[in-house]
Motif scaffolding. Structure first.
Motif, PDB file in Angstrom:
ATOM      1  N   ASN A 162       0.835  -1.188   0.000  1.00  0.00           N
ATOM      2  CA  ASN A 162       0.000   0.000   0.000  1.00  0.00           C
ATOM      3  C   ASN A 162       0.877   1.248   0.000  1.00  0.00           C
ATOM      4  O   ASN A 162       2.097   1.171   0.147  1.00  0.00           O
ATOM      5  N   ASN A 163       0.246   2.424  -0.140  1.00  0.00           N
ATOM      6  CA  ASN A 163       1.027   3.661  -0.172  1.00  0.00           C
ATOM      7  C   ASN A 163       1.529   4.027   1.234  1.00  0.00           C
ATOM      8  O   ASN A 163       1.128   3.434   2.229  1.00  0.00           O
TER       9      ASN A 163
ATOM     10  N   ALA B  84       1.059   6.662   3.210  1.00  0.00           N
ATOM     11  CA  ALA B  84       0.103   7.194   4.183  1.00  0.00           C
ATOM     12  C   ALA B  84      -0.688   6.082   4.853  1.00  0.00           C
ATOM     13  O   ALA B  84      -0.775   6.019   6.083  1.00  0.00           O
ATOM     14  N   ARG B  85      -1.260   5.193   4.066  1.00  0.00           N
ATOM     15  CA  ARG B  85      -2.069   4.116   4.657  1.00  0.00           C
ATOM     16  C   ARG B  85      -1.204   3.114   5.414  1.00  0.00           C
ATOM     17  O   ARG B  85      -1.603   2.597   6.451  1.00  0.00           O
ATOM     18  N   THR B  86      -0.035   2.833   4.895  1.00  0.00           N
ATOM     19  CA  THR B  86       0.854   1.886   5.570  1.00  0.00           C
ATOM     20  C   THR B  86       1.226   2.401   6.954  1.00  0.00           C
ATOM     21  O   THR B  86       1.102   1.687   7.951  1.00  0.00           O
TER      22      THR B  86
ATOM     23  N   ALA C 118      -0.205   4.881   8.734  1.00  0.00           N
ATOM     24  CA  ALA C 118      -1.382   5.095   9.583  1.00  0.00           C
ATOM     25  C   ALA C 118      -1.821   3.776  10.204  1.00  0.00           C
ATOM     26  O   ALA C 118      -2.064   3.693  11.416  1.00  0.00           O
ATOM     27  N   ALA C 119      -1.909   2.730   9.401  1.00  0.00           N
ATOM     28  CA  ALA C 119      -2.299   1.417   9.918  1.00  0.00           C
ATOM     29  C   ALA C 119      -1.225   0.875  10.858  1.00  0.00           C
ATOM     30  O   ALA C 119      -1.539   0.300  11.902  1.00  0.00           O
TER      31      ALA C 119
ATOM     32  N   ILE D 251      -8.803   1.234   7.460  1.00  0.00           N
ATOM     33  CA  ILE D 251      -7.810   2.029   6.721  1.00  0.00           C
ATOM     34  C   ILE D 251      -7.097   1.193   5.678  1.00  0.00           C
ATOM     35  O   ILE D 251      -6.950   1.592   4.520  1.00  0.00           O
ATOM     36  N   TYR D 252      -6.654   0.016   6.052  1.00  0.00           N
ATOM     37  CA  TYR D 252      -5.764  -0.746   5.169  1.00  0.00           C
ATOM     38  C   TYR D 252      -6.498  -1.664   4.204  1.00  0.00           C
ATOM     39  O   TYR D 252      -6.062  -1.860   3.092  1.00  0.00           O
TER      40      TYR D 252
ATOM     41  N   ARG E 269     -11.578   0.140  -2.257  1.00  0.00           N
ATOM     42  CA  ARG E 269     -11.694   1.502  -2.790  1.00  0.00           C
ATOM     43  C   ARG E 269     -11.881   1.422  -4.295  1.00  0.00           C
ATOM     44  O   ARG E 269     -11.300   0.599  -4.958  1.00  0.00           O
TER      45      ARG E 269
END
Length: 109
Positions: free
Chosen positions: A56-57, A59-61, A63-64, A103-104, A108
């Motif tokens: 994943n990108n 930000a998501r990586t 954040a999770a 989130i992860y 989407r």
């Protein structure tokens, strides 16, 4: 990326970050030898590399991963520092895990 692989990479990253920080903590706060800090620093560098294995990108990586860090911090403290989580710690960790999952893994587009 499969759920098992994602969680495995997150847990490995968590061990690197928490383990590295814990060794530095012991070196500076509990007068352990210098090599604790050196080894801890090396492990922290590995944490930065391990996290890049996620598909994943950024930000998501991260954040999770922040949620994984919270959960693993409780588990680490329980195992190594005689920390006993109370019901609010456990409820909070479960909420964090739900947030990580959304989130992860949310579909989407």
């Amino acid at each position: 990326m499969s759920f098992i692989k994602v969680i495995t990479v997150f847990v490995l990253a968590g061990f690197c970050e928490i383990g590295g920080c814990y060794l530095i903590w012991l070196w500076l706060k509990e007068d352990k030898p210098f090599w604790y800090g050196l080894f801890g620093s090396t492990i922290l560098v590995l944490y930065g590399v391990v996290a890049t294995f996620q598909s994943n990108n950024f930000a998501r990586t991260y954040a999770a991963y922040g949620g994984i860090f919270i959960i693993m911090s409780f588990l680490w403290a329980y195992k190594f520092d005689n920390f006993k989580p109370d019901k609010f710690d456990i409820i909070g960790a479960l909420i964090v895990f739900l947030g990580i999952s959304i989130i992860y893994f949310a579909k989407r587009h």
